[in-house]
Design an enzyme around this catalytic site. Structure first.
Site, PDB file in Angstrom:
ATOM      1  N   HIS A  64     -27.182  -1.421   0.101  1.00 50.87           N
ATOM      2  CA  HIS A  64     -26.259  -0.575   0.859  1.00 50.87           C
ATOM      3  C   HIS A  64     -26.763   0.865   0.865  1.00 50.87           C
ATOM      4  O   HIS A  64     -27.693   1.222   0.150  1.00 50.87           O
ATOM      5  CB  HIS A  64     -24.848  -0.624   0.262  1.00 50.87           C
ATOM      6  N   LYS A  82     -22.520   4.426  -1.300  1.00 50.04           N
ATOM      7  CA  LYS A  82     -21.623   3.380  -1.809  1.00 50.04           C
ATOM      8  C   LYS A  82     -21.424   3.548  -3.308  1.00 50.04           C
ATOM      9  O   LYS A  82     -22.385   3.738  -4.058  1.00 50.04           O
ATOM     10  CB  LYS A  82     -22.173   1.989  -1.493  1.00 50.04           C
TER      11      LYS A  82
END
Length: 270
Positions: free
Chosen positions: A158, A162
């Site tokens: 990600h 995040k």
């Protein structure tokens, strides 16, 4: 439901919040009823449509759900665990349904959500995309056929912003595989490896996490044997896939009885 479902979006000014506003604008059966930001945000008072570049929607970003009680049917929340619990409590008290895309809940928070869902309809899923939910079904089949004799690894990536790791989607992948194989993920999961770890235990499910750049979301489950391996991968190139799934969940949820549902049920995959 035949008519339009009115949705409210909390965290409207964030990356996901803005995508949700844009998605709602493009959905035939969804109407944006309210957009909420935290008190003190510079976005309070801004038109939600102008914020995301779709033109004026006459939905002004407010700093409290209390100002929007009569403006929506379903609340959509992709914020943070503590905030989502507060918002769900509000929904129960005001008889509103809720779609939760937030991840990173601890055990106690999940128990709170279960209790609240006895009083109002809730869809909670770590990933709202159709492709990911289909992937979970494919993982069940792969685990049934290959899980007992292969080494199973889950790799996810990600963007740098995040906050939780592994991702909720990766953990759900592990849960699906472990349940299919009759294992307890809490006991068989291995999160990262370092140093002299010894030979791999076939019963474990490994997790590896990447956080880099602007990766939207990439997940791979690997079933590896000597001589061959199967990889099942999902790659998201836009947050819009998650937002569109959330709108689909909201439209479905408004006619459901109180209870805790997931995207598998929304999509008819169960």
């Amino acid at each position: 439901m035949g008519g339009q479902v009115r949705v409210a979006i909390v965290g409207a000014g964030g990356r996901m919040g803005r995508t949700l506003i844009e998605s709602a604008y493009h959905q035939e059966h969804i109407r944006l009823g309210a957009a909420i930001e935290r008190p003190g945000s510079s976005l309070v008072g801004v038109d939600a449509g102008e914020l995301v570049g779709v033109g004026k929607l006459n939905v002004i970003i407010m700093d409290s759900l209390d100002y929007a009680t009569d403006d929506f049917d379903v609340l959509i929340d992709f914020t943070a665990p503590e905030a989502s619990i507060v918002h769900l409590d509000w929904c129960v008290r005001h008889k509103k349904a809720m779609v939760i895309g937030t991840t990173g809940f601890n055990h106690a928070q999940k128990e709170q959500i279960n209790a609240f869902a006895e009083q109002t309809p809730v869809v909670m899923a770590p990933n709202m995309s159709v492709g990911v939910n289909l992937m979970w079904k494919l993982l069940e089949l792969a685990a049934e056929v290959m899980g007992d004799y292969t080494d199973i690894e889950i790799i996810e990536g990600h963007h740098r912003y995040k906050k939780d790791a592994p991702s909720g989607t990766a953990l759900k992948m592990g849960e699906v595989i472990a349940k299919t194989l009759g294992r307890d993920l809490e006991k068989c999961a291995v999160y990262g490896r370092e140093g002299i770890t010894g030979e791999r235990d076939r019963e474990t499910i490994g997790f590896a996490t990447v956080r880099a750049g602007d990766l939207v979301g990439e997940h791979t489950a690997m079933f590896a044997d000597i001589g061959e391996r199967l990889e099942i991968t999902h790659k998201a190139s836009s947050r819009m896939t998650f937002a569109n799934g959330a709108m689909r969940a909201a439209h479905w949820l408004v006619e459901q009885k109180p209870g805790l549902y997931d995207m598998q049920q929304v999509l008819g995959l169960n």
